[in-house]
Enzyme design. Structure first.
Site, PDB file in Angstrom:
ATOM      1  N   ILE A  13       0.840  -1.208   0.000  1.00  0.00           N
ATOM      2  CA  ILE A  13       0.000   0.000   0.000  1.00  0.00           C
ATOM      3  C   ILE A  13       0.876   1.260   0.000  1.00  0.00           C
ATOM      4  O   ILE A  13       0.614   2.226  -0.723  1.00  0.00           O
ATOM      5  CB  ILE A  13      -0.963  -0.016   1.213  1.00  0.00           C
ATOM      6  CG1 ILE A  13      -1.919  -1.208   1.110  1.00  0.00           C
ATOM      7  CG2 ILE A  13      -1.748   1.301   1.297  1.00  0.00           C
ATOM      8  CD1 ILE A  13      -2.799  -1.446   2.342  1.00  0.00           C
ATOM      9  N   TYR A 143      -3.514  -9.124  16.132  1.00  0.00           N
ATOM     10  CA  TYR A 143      -3.427  -8.060  15.128  1.00  0.00           C
ATOM     11  C   TYR A 143      -4.572  -7.058  15.313  1.00  0.00           C
ATOM     12  O   TYR A 143      -4.351  -5.835  15.369  1.00  0.00           O
ATOM     13  CB  TYR A 143      -3.481  -8.714  13.735  1.00  0.00           C
ATOM     14  CG  TYR A 143      -3.556  -7.733  12.599  1.00  0.00           C
ATOM     15  CD1 TYR A 143      -2.407  -7.162  12.072  1.00  0.00           C
ATOM     16  CD2 TYR A 143      -4.781  -7.374  12.044  1.00  0.00           C
ATOM     17  CE1 TYR A 143      -2.479  -6.261  11.016  1.00  0.00           C
ATOM     18  CE2 TYR A 143      -4.864  -6.483  10.993  1.00  0.00           C
ATOM     19  CZ  TYR A 143      -3.712  -5.927  10.490  1.00  0.00           C
ATOM     20  OH  TYR A 143      -3.786  -5.027   9.447  1.00  0.00           O
TER      21      TYR A 143
END
Ligand code: NAD
Ligand code: UD1
Length: 307
Positions: A13, A143
């Protein structure tokens, strides 16, 4: 023209964001430990400091004199956060606090804005679909828990230290440069890489789990727009399309687009896997006046063409 630090800029990204920032005439520098990112993802001439966001001194140095920071560095794999719990926490949460902390002192003019990556993983097993930003957060993984921690510390950064922050809960992002070879990569890149070569794919569980897939070039427009207009109160926005796709359907579309026969095997469901994840983009669209409009098939074609 502004000068920005992009942490994790050598990643999937980050590299798309940097292309966009450079095209707009900004100056960019990167802090990345190259654990999953690659220098080759970036155009020549972008300065890269190789170091970890978990190293406060490295962050402080990289941040000196910038006008803002895009914080994307993280261990992006939910599976990896299960295997290496404490290690991924040091990057994903402590590293984020190091970034917010350094943003307080980055510029003699005062604290600089931070635009950071959160995740749809913060919603965990919340069954309300589509998920609005006000839905309860119930992470299922280390996470997701750490990404929620980032959002809580972003409020501290804003409220206590005057660092303007904008968080984005990315749903499942895909597109060129997402590593097809890593087992920790996103499902689209793994499936696309294997199906295009005529190899088998493994579906975890029954394949009826559902995701909201966003094309990376749609996503990075929001990141740069958020930096242009920092908002008070540490806001958080979903980045999603609101459109569901099952893992089974995804595999079928990829096989169709690549003209290959689908060889799929079913393995055990992944521990901590989310069953259904679909976001409501209404708040995002209202705030930024644009939608994630690349149709899945077009984005998949562009991804396959890059392989
Ligand atoms: P990526 O693995 O391609 O990029 C992460 C980058 O961070 C890599 O360049 C890696 O080398 C770097 N990095 C990792 N640990 C680091 C550390 N300790 N110090 C410095 N750099 C470090 O993954 P991506 O998909 O581009 O993810 C970017 C961000 O978006 C991450 O914060 C991730 O959690 C978040 N996100 C991604 C998705 C997705 O679907 N890809 C969805 C939600 C959120
Ligand atoms: C992804 C992101 C995570 C992000 C989250 C937000 C990656 C690596 N992870 O997690 O950073 O925060 O979206 O929603 O990009 N699957 C298979 N076979 C495979 C690989 C995956 O069946 O070979 C399945 C998984 O079990 C899961 C689905 O595909 O059900 C998506 O998996 P994955 O791409 O790893 O994404 P998330 O876990 O949703």
């Amino acid at each position: 023209m502004a000068r920005y630090l992009v942490t994790g800029g050598c990643g999937f990204i980050g590299s798309h964001l940097i292309e966009r920032l450079l095209a707009a005439g900004h100056e960019v520098r990167v802090l990345d430990d190259l654990s999953t990112g690659k220098r080759e993802n970036l155009p020549a001439g972008v300065p890269v400091s190789v170091g970890s966001v978990a190293d406060a001194a490295a962050v402080e140095t990289a941040m000196a004199g910038v006008d803002g920071c895009f914080h994307l560095a993280a261990v992006a794999s939910v599976d990896r956060s299960r295997e290496a719990w404490l290690e991924t926490h040091q990057t994903n949460l402590s590293g984020t606090i190091a970034v917010f902390d350094a943003a307080r002192r980055a510029n003699p003019r005062g604290p600089v804005p931070v635009v950071y990556a959160s995740s749809a993983a913060v919603y965990g097993d919340n069954p309300e679909m589509p998920l609005t930003e006000d839905a309860a957060t119930r992470p299922l993984s280390a996470y997701g828990a750490d990404k929620l921690g980032c959002e809580l510390h972003a409020r501290v950064a804003d409220g206590v230290h005057g660092v303007p922050t904008t968080g984005f809960r990315f749903f499942n992002v895909y597109g060129p440069r997402q590593d097809p070879k890593s087992p920790y990569s996103g499902v689209i890149s793994i499936f696309a890489g294997r199906i295009a070569k005529g190899e088998s794919i493994t579906i975890n569980g029954d394949g009826e789990q559902v995701r909201d897939f966003i094309f990376v070039k749609d996503l990075v427009r929001y990141l740069s727009a958020a930096m242009d207009t920092p908002r008070p109160g540490a806001p958080v926005f979903n980045i999603c399309t609101g459109r569901p796709t099952s893992v089974n359907r995804l595999a079928e579309v990829l096989a169709e687009l690549s003209g290959r026969k689908l060889d799929r095997r079913y393995g055990p469901a992944r521990a901590g896997d989310i069953r259904v994840s679909i976001g409501d983009p209404a708040r995002l669209v209202a705030a930024f006046g644009m939608t994630c409009d690349t149709p899945l098939e077009d984005g998949l074609r562009e991804t396959l063409a890059w392989l």
